[in-house]
Design a protein around this motif. Structure first.
Motif, PDB file in Angstrom:
ATOM      1  N   ASP A  16       5.921   1.989   1.997  1.00  0.00           N
ATOM      2  CA  ASP A  16       5.066   1.186   1.122  1.00  0.00           C
ATOM      3  C   ASP A  16       5.216   1.729  -0.296  1.00  0.00           C
ATOM      4  OD1 ASP A  16       3.896  -0.407   3.184  1.00  0.00           O
ATOM      5  OD2 ASP A  16       2.606   1.282   3.704  1.00  0.00           O
ATOM      6  N   TRP A  17       5.393   0.836  -1.260  1.00  0.00           N
ATOM      7  CA  TRP A  17       5.502   1.279  -2.646  1.00  0.00           C
ATOM      8  C   TRP A  17       4.329   0.749  -3.452  1.00  0.00           C
ATOM      9  CZ3 TRP A  17       5.590  -2.409  -6.405  1.00  0.00           C
ATOM     10  CH2 TRP A  17       6.029  -3.686  -6.047  1.00  0.00           C
ATOM     11  N   THR A  18       3.973   1.501  -4.487  1.00  0.00           N
ATOM     12  CA  THR A  18       2.946   1.080  -5.438  1.00  0.00           C
ATOM     13  C   THR A  18       3.425   1.441  -6.834  1.00  0.00           C
ATOM     14  OG1 THR A  18       1.203   1.547  -3.821  1.00  0.00           O
ATOM     15  CG2 THR A  18       0.521   1.300  -6.122  1.00  0.00           C
ATOM     16  N   ASN A  27       2.203  -3.830  -5.341  1.00  0.00           N
ATOM     17  CA  ASN A  27       2.595  -3.072  -4.163  1.00  0.00           C
ATOM     18  C   ASN A  27       3.440  -3.933  -3.237  1.00  0.00           C
ATOM     19  OD1 ASN A  27      -0.116  -4.420  -3.490  1.00  0.00           O
ATOM     20  ND2 ASN A  27       0.628  -3.772  -1.485  1.00  0.00           N
ATOM     21  N   ASN A 134       4.958  11.205   8.125  1.00  0.00           N
ATOM     22  CA  ASN A 134       4.165  10.484   7.129  1.00  0.00           C
ATOM     23  C   ASN A 134       4.031  11.350   5.887  1.00  0.00           C
ATOM     24  OD1 ASN A 134       3.174   8.092   8.731  1.00  0.00           O
ATOM     25  ND2 ASN A 134       2.548   9.781  10.039  1.00  0.00           N
ATOM     26  N   LYS A 136       3.826  11.088   1.123  1.00  0.00           N
ATOM     27  CA  LYS A 136       3.880  10.309  -0.114  1.00  0.00           C
ATOM     28  C   LYS A 136       4.730  11.056  -1.133  1.00  0.00           C
ATOM     29  CE  LYS A 136       0.372   8.239  -1.928  1.00  0.00           C
ATOM     30  NZ  LYS A 136      -0.844   7.826  -2.647  1.00  0.00           N
ATOM     31  N   VAL A 138       5.918  10.843  -5.063  1.00  0.00           N
ATOM     32  CA  VAL A 138       5.664  10.249  -6.376  1.00  0.00           C
ATOM     33  C   VAL A 138       6.919  10.468  -7.219  1.00  0.00           C
ATOM     34  CG1 VAL A 138       4.198  10.282  -8.419  1.00  0.00           C
ATOM     35  CG2 VAL A 138       3.194  10.729  -6.161  1.00  0.00           C
ATOM     36  N   ASP A 167       4.744   5.308  -6.437  1.00  0.00           N
ATOM     37  CA  ASP A 167       4.541   5.995  -5.163  1.00  0.00           C
ATOM     38  C   ASP A 167       5.361   5.348  -4.055  1.00  0.00           C
ATOM     39  OD1 ASP A 167       2.536   7.293  -6.593  1.00  0.00           O
ATOM     40  OD2 ASP A 167       0.910   6.195  -5.623  1.00  0.00           O
ATOM     41  N   ASP A 169       5.097   5.640   0.006  1.00  0.00           N
ATOM     42  CA  ASP A 169       4.389   6.156   1.176  1.00  0.00           C
ATOM     43  C   ASP A 169       5.265   5.916   2.402  1.00  0.00           C
ATOM     44  OD1 ASP A 169       1.702   7.071   0.315  1.00  0.00           O
ATOM     45  OD2 ASP A 169       1.593   5.030  -0.480  1.00  0.00           O
ATOM     46  N   ASN A 171       6.256   6.084   6.359  1.00  0.00           N
ATOM     47  CA  ASN A 171       5.738   6.075   7.724  1.00  0.00           C
ATOM     48  C   ASN A 171       6.961   5.839   8.611  1.00  0.00           C
ATOM     49  OD1 ASN A 171       4.613   5.509  10.217  1.00  0.00           O
ATOM     50  ND2 ASN A 171       2.836   4.493   9.334  1.00  0.00           N
TER      51      ASN A 171
END
Length: 184
Positions: A16-18, A27, A134, A136, A138, A167, A169, A171
Motif C-alpha cells: 500500500d502506498w501513500t 493512496n 509486515n 513500512k 518511508v 510511504d 506499507d 504485507n
C-alpha cells in the motif's frame, strides 16, 4: 544450520502506498513481481523484493477519467517512468534482529535505475513453511529523480506542493521453496 529459501507469493502479497501534498493525500497499491527471503535457523539473513511499478493503482480517486489521468501521470517521467523502468528492487544487505520476530532490514532500493541504501523495521511471523512480513518504508522520492512539485526544486508552489516522502506499507507472504542442512 538450516537454510530455507522462501519465495514471495505475489497473489497473497501487496504494498500500500501513500503520498501526501499540502491539500491532502492519495493512496493506492502497487504489485510485487517476485522475490524471496533467506532464513538461516529461523532468522532472516537476506533476500529481495521486485516491485512492478507499472501496476500502480490509485484507490482514493473514484472518478474513472480522473483516476486514469492520475495513473498516467504517475507512470510518466515526472514520477516513475514505468515504460523505461517497469521494476523497482529492494535487495537486503543486512537484517538486524531486534527481538524474536522484529528486524531492521537494510538494503539497496533501486527506483528509476537509481540506487540508495535504505532501512526499515519489519515484523516477521514464521509458520515453518510460510512466513509473513509486515513493515513500512518511508522514501524520499527526490533521491530517485522524482522531483515533480517538490519544494526542494521549485518555488512558490503554494497548495500544489507535493511532500518529498511517501510511504510503502508491505504485507508479504512467502512459502518455503527449498531447504538445506549444513554442518559447521
Amino acid at each position: 544450520m538450516e537454510t530455507i529459501n522462501f519465495k514471495i507469493i505475489s497473489s497473497n502479497s501487496k504494498i500500500d502506498w501513500t503520498g501526501r501534498k499540502v491539500t491532502g493525500s492519495h493512496n493506492g497499491t502497487i504489485g510485487i513481481e517476485e522475490g524471496h527471503f533467506i532464513l538461516i535457523d529461523g532468522k532472516i539473513k537476506g533476500g529481495n523484493i521486485v516491485i512492478n511499478t507499472a501496476s500502480i493503482q490509485i484507490l482514493d480517486v473514484t472518478d474513472s477519467a480522473t483516476n486514469a489521468q492520475f495513473a498516467g501521470h504517475l507512470a510518466s517521467d515526472d514520477f516513475f517512468a514505468t515504460e523505461k523502468f517497469p521494476l523497482a528492487n529492494f535487495d537486503i544487505i543486512d537484517a538486524k534482529e531486534q527481538s524474536d520476530n522484529s528486524y531492521f532490514l537494510e538494503g539497496n532500493l533501486t527506483i528509476k535505475g537509481i540506487t540508495h541504501l535504505v532501512g526499515f523495521n519489519v515484523i516477521i511471523e514464521n509458520n515453518r513453511n510460510t512466513i509473513s512480513l509486515n513493515g513500512k518504508l518511508v522514501i524520499d522520492r527526490t533521491k530517485y529523480n522524482i522531483k515533480f512539485r517538490s519544494g526542494n526544486f521549485f518555488v512558490d508552489l503554494g497548495d500544489t506542493l507535493i511532500y518529498n516522502d511517501f510511504d510503502l506499507d508491505f504485507n508479504i507472504t512467502a512459502e518455503a521453496s527449498f531447504s538445506s542442512e549444513s554442518k559447521n
